[in-house]
Design an enzyme around this catalytic site. Structure first.
Site, short mmCIF file in Angstrom:
data_model
loop_
_atom_site.label_atom_id
_atom_site.label_comp_id
_atom_site.label_asym_id
_atom_site.label_seq_id
_atom_site.Cartn_x
_atom_site.Cartn_y
_atom_site.Cartn_z
N GLY A 8 0.77 -1.26 -0.13
CA GLY A 8 0.17 0.02 -0.05
C GLY A 8 0.71 1.32 0.05
O GLY A 8 0.49 2.10 0.47
N GLY A 11 -0.61 4.79 -0.92
CA GLY A 11 -1.62 5.27 0.00
C GLY A 11 -1.20 6.57 0.94
O GLY A 11 -0.17 6.95 0.76
N GLN A 12 -2.15 6.97 1.65
CA GLN A 12 -2.04 8.10 2.53
C GLN A 12 -0.87 7.86 3.34
O GLN A 12 0.27 8.83 3.42
CB GLN A 12 -3.09 8.64 3.55
CG GLN A 12 -2.90 9.72 4.02
CD GLN A 12 -4.22 9.89 5.19
OE1 GLN A 12 -4.71 8.94 5.40
NE2 GLN A 12 -4.67 11.29 5.10
N ILE A 35 -0.78 -1.93 -5.46
CA ILE A 35 -1.94 -2.65 -6.40
C ILE A 35 -1.92 -2.18 -7.70
O ILE A 35 -2.20 -2.51 -9.06
CB ILE A 35 -3.37 -2.97 -6.06
CG1 ILE A 35 -3.92 -3.89 -6.87
CG2 ILE A 35 -4.08 -1.46 -6.05
CD1 ILE A 35 -5.25 -4.50 -6.20
N TYR A 141 -15.07 -1.96 9.05
CA TYR A 141 -13.68 -1.51 9.30
C TYR A 141 -13.12 -1.88 10.58
O TYR A 141 -12.09 -2.31 11.03
CB TYR A 141 -13.59 0.20 8.94
CG TYR A 141 -12.07 0.67 9.02
CD1 TYR A 141 -11.07 0.34 8.22
CD2 TYR A 141 -11.91 1.69 10.10
CE1 TYR A 141 -9.93 0.88 8.13
CE2 TYR A 141 -10.70 2.12 10.17
CZ TYR A 141 -9.71 1.85 9.27
OH TYR A 141 -8.52 2.48 9.55
N LYS A 145 -10.00 -4.08 12.22
CA LYS A 145 -9.08 -3.43 12.93
C LYS A 145 -8.76 -4.32 14.54
O LYS A 145 -7.68 -4.64 14.80
CB LYS A 145 -9.28 -2.04 13.35
CG LYS A 145 -9.01 -1.29 12.16
CD LYS A 145 -7.61 -1.68 11.47
CE LYS A 145 -7.13 -0.70 10.11
NZ LYS A 145 -6.21 -1.05 9.46
#
Length: 314
Positions: A8, A11-12, A35, A141, A145
């Site tokens: 990832g 990502g951010q 990805i 989500y 987690k």
């Protein structure tokens, strides 16, 4: 950490973490994966591989190819998007995590993956949320987690994998645009303040949530990964936060620099419900005691830097 593989990476968190780690450990010692291709070249030089984290064999092959001794698993579907497609969220978030942990177990690597304040739920104490407390989230989500925290604990206790992690609050960054999180308004507001001088918040006035500026977040990751393992009691779920803020707090902070800026509200019931299920402010004392967590940015210092950085980007 000598050879670090990041999933990832576009990502951010990944985009800034990759850049920082390459400057610290050397470009060729940080293997970025995502990805999709890095078409913009935002990650700079250094190894890059296209990776679907649900492909366990490919992940193992890349980690072995580069002789990774550390895996930082960041690939995930964020809170709002996860709620729109819960089955995809489970398959990606949990399937990818299991694959990454298995690679870490087989290749004997150090391992990091972030948890979130989303791991808490409506029955969690709202103020000064303890490190160890009830966790009954009401979102997919959040379920992911909590499951991830427990799974990482299991891999440490059962297989001896050196797993580590933090519960991140809302993260604010000028490098990447929002990616489907409930706290994304706290990033969007800065773009809109500079572009239009106004912003319509989808989170209601008075809704406090924990936040952190991305430089503090990436520093926390490195600090935790370099910490003495013998001092870590919690390992995979450290509460970390730099500030607790509501939308109007961002409005006031921005008005110090852009006096004409105005905020109004058009509340999104889905994201508002998620926000209300999370704590207002968490207790980060365990992270401070066990590995010296010490954020540098409050809302005012962060706002000043965000506006300066975005002026050349908007």
């Amino acid at each position: 950490m000598k050879k670090i593989m990041i999933t990832g990476a576009l990502g951010q968190i990944g985009s800034e973490l990759t850049t920082m780690l390459r400057s610290k450990y050397g470009e060729n010692n940080v293997i970025a994966t995502d990805i999709r291709e890095d078409e913009s070249g935002s990650l700079g030089n250094g190894p890059f591989e296209v990776l679907d984290v649900t492909d366990a064999g490919q992940m193992h092959e890349i980690a072995k190819k580069y002789q990774a001794d550390t895996i930082m698993h960041l690939a995930a579907l964020l809170s709002a998007k996860a709620e729109n497609n819960p089955q995809l969220a489970w398959n990606l978030n949990m399937g990818g995590l299991v694959n990454a942990l298995e690679v870490a177990r087989d290749l004997n690597t150090q391992f990091f993956t972030p948890s979130s304040i989303g791991a808490f739920g409506p029955s969690t104490p709202k103020e000064n949320t303890p490190q160890d407390t009830i966790q009954r989230p009401t979102t997919m989500y959040g379920v992911n987690k909590v499951s991830g925290e427990l799974l990482c604990d299991y891999y440490f206790q059962r297989f001896g994998v050196d797993t580590r992690g933090v519960r991140f609050p809302g993260l604010i960054s000028y490098v990447t645009k929002p990616g489907g999180g409930t706290t994304d308004y706290a990033v969007e507001v800065y773009y809109e303040a500079l572009k239009n001088g106004k912003y319509t918040s989808y989170i209601g006035e008075g809704t406090h949530m924990d936040m952190m500026y991305m430089p503090d977040a990436v520093n926390a990751i490195v600090q935790l990964m370099e910490a003495d393992a013998s001092k870590l009691e919690h390992r995979n779920a450290f509460n970390v936060s730099a500030m607790s803020a509501a939308p109007e707090d961002f409005e006031k902070a921005i008005q110090k620099h852009i006096p004409e800026f105005k905020m109004d509200y058009d509340v999104d019931p889905v994201r508002q419900k998620i926000a209300e299920s999370w704590p207002n402010a968490i207790d980060s004392s365990a992270a401070k005691d066990e590995w010296g967590f010490d954020p540098k940015y409050d809302i005012h210092k962060m706002t000043e830097d965000m506006l300066q950085q975005l002026k050349v980007r908007v």
